[in-house]
Design a protein around this motif. Sequence first.
Motif, PDB file in Angstrom:
ATOM      1  N   ALA A 121       0.847  -1.206   0.000  1.00 23.33           N
ATOM      2  CA  ALA A 121       0.000   0.000   0.000  1.00 23.33           C
ATOM      3  C   ALA A 121       0.878   1.249   0.000  1.00 23.33           C
ATOM      4  CB  ALA A 121      -0.925  -0.002   1.219  1.00 23.33           C
ATOM      5  N   LYS A 122       1.924   1.223   0.798  1.00 21.38           N
ATOM      6  CA  LYS A 122       2.824   2.390   0.875  1.00 21.38           C
ATOM      7  C   LYS A 122       3.490   2.637  -0.482  1.00 21.38           C
ATOM      8  CE  LYS A 122       6.560   4.404   3.526  1.00 21.38           C
ATOM      9  NZ  LYS A 122       7.675   4.165   4.428  1.00 21.38           N
ATOM     10  N   ASP A 123       3.964   1.558  -1.110  1.00 23.34           N
ATOM     11  CA  ASP A 123       4.617   1.704  -2.419  1.00 23.34           C
ATOM     12  C   ASP A 123       3.645   2.238  -3.471  1.00 23.34           C
ATOM     13  OD1 ASP A 123       6.923   0.789  -1.300  1.00 23.34           O
ATOM     14  OD2 ASP A 123       6.779  -1.254  -2.106  1.00 23.34           O
ATOM     15  N   ALA A 124       2.363   1.910  -3.310  1.00 21.45           N
ATOM     16  CA  ALA A 124       1.349   2.411  -4.259  1.00 21.45           C
ATOM     17  C   ALA A 124       0.929   3.834  -3.900  1.00 21.45           C
ATOM     18  CB  ALA A 124       0.137   1.475  -4.256  1.00 21.45           C
ATOM     19  N   GLY A 125       1.458   4.366  -2.806  1.00 25.72           N
ATOM     20  CA  GLY A 125       1.135   5.744  -2.408  1.00 25.72           C
ATOM     21  C   GLY A 125      -0.238   5.883  -1.780  1.00 25.72           C
ATOM     22  N   ILE A 126      -0.767   4.775  -1.242  1.00 27.44           N
ATOM     23  CA  ILE A 126      -2.102   4.841  -0.629  1.00 27.44           C
ATOM     24  C   ILE A 126      -1.958   4.831   0.895  1.00 27.44           C
ATOM     25  CG2 ILE A 126      -4.381   3.749  -0.430  1.00 27.44           C
ATOM     26  CD1 ILE A 126      -3.922   2.532  -3.185  1.00 27.44           C
ATOM     27  N   PRO A 127      -2.404   5.919   1.563  1.00 28.10           N
ATOM     28  CA  PRO A 127      -2.264   5.964   3.022  1.00 28.10           C
ATOM     29  C   PRO A 127      -3.196   4.965   3.710  1.00 28.10           C
ATOM     30  CG  PRO A 127      -3.413   7.920   2.217  1.00 28.10           C
ATOM     31  CD  PRO A 127      -3.034   7.126   1.012  1.00 28.10           C
ATOM     32  N   VAL A 128      -2.702   4.409   4.816  1.00 27.56           N
ATOM     33  CA  VAL A 128      -3.475   3.419   5.574  1.00 27.56           C
ATOM     34  C   VAL A 128      -3.773   3.969   6.969  1.00 27.56           C
ATOM     35  CG1 VAL A 128      -3.403   1.118   6.647  1.00 27.56           C
ATOM     36  CG2 VAL A 128      -2.507   1.445   4.336  1.00 27.56           C
ATOM     37  N   ILE A 129      -5.017   3.804   7.405  1.00 25.62           N
ATOM     38  CA  ILE A 129      -5.413   4.173   8.772  1.00 25.62           C
ATOM     39  C   ILE A 129      -5.833   2.896   9.490  1.00 25.62           C
ATOM     40  CG2 ILE A 129      -7.066   5.476  10.177  1.00 25.62           C
ATOM     41  CD1 ILE A 129      -7.375   7.435   7.871  1.00 25.62           C
ATOM     42  N   LEU A 130      -5.266   2.670  10.671  1.00 25.46           N
ATOM     43  CA  LEU A 130      -5.697   1.531  11.495  1.00 25.46           C
ATOM     44  C   LEU A 130      -6.795   2.018  12.422  1.00 25.46           C
ATOM     45  CD1 LEU A 130      -2.231   0.085  12.535  1.00 25.46           C
ATOM     46  CD2 LEU A 130      -3.666  -0.617  10.618  1.00 25.46           C
TER      47      LEU A 130
END
Length: 334
Positions: A121-130
């Motif tokens: 996800a990080k490499d695709a530039g998509i931020p993740v929220i837990l």
Amino acid sequence: MGKMRTQSAPWRAVAVLASVLLVGGVAACGNSDTGGGGTKDDGKITMGFSQVGAESGWRTANTISIKEAATAAGIELKFDDAQQKQENQIKAIRNYIQQKVDVIAFSPVVESGWDTVLKEAKDAGIPVILTDRSVDSADKSLYKTFLGSDFVKEGKLAGEWLVEQKKTATGPVNIVELQGSTGAAPANDRKKGFGEAIAANPNLKVIASQTGDFTRAGGKQVMEQFLKANKKIDVLFAHNDDMGLGALEAITAAGKVPGKDITIITIDAVKDGMQALADGKFNFIAECSPLLGPQLMDLAKKVKDGQEVPARIETQETTFTTEQAKEALPNRKY
Ligand code: AHR
């Protein structure tokens, strides 16, 4: 040397239009100003959300909160129910990456084993929220923030209440523990917090501890085994209301009076749990709020905007005795 051909007027118009479309298309694909890297910047936010499952009343309330908050915030929500399986969550997250959603949010079913997919996800530039539960990844840059409860504190509050109740006990107090799903953060942390708190009184002893998977059926089945295997059970600590509610059936069927013969402590404070507490079948509940939707949507907007957000946002919670449950029940939202 051949003569250079000049384009006629209609062909020139087609060529200009084609180059405008091409440049526009490239710009849309390569936009990196979204805070979401390879995602579209059409002004709308699309969130991919992977939910743990539908194992408890808490979870149902959490799902409703997220869906309602997304609608209210104008966020398009892609929702997936992982049925308590990590492989389903990983699959859902990979789908969201392929779909180039703006933000991925999820409540991890277990704590470990997320680094690879979070890196994707990080490499695709998509931020993740837990949200609700966290992961044990050492690399904190793999997600933007964690919004949820302090599960260790919840276990501690449950244990401290028991220590206070049993402070004059002279003989052994036998405790059985219904744990949440194996490997889940709330199961690990509530066990830890409770254990640390009761260590203050050497009379308090956990004589059996097993997972009931956060479900009523699991709570009932494991409590039946506890009752068969142990003659003297003084206290039940259940990691959530649903397992405690399932255990009530087993305790009653065994001819014991819940809340009197066996002191019952749970976590969550969903309506059914609060009713059991008001009725004197439970004795104490440490709250865990599922109403995370509005804060989650707010964070998604900030993260998409590229704004800084705190690395950890802790949910505000309380505890309930029988009297407090009677008072709170009429206005309880979940
Ligand atoms: O992660 C929160 C926990 O998960 C709740 O306490 C429980 O009821 C749910 O299944």
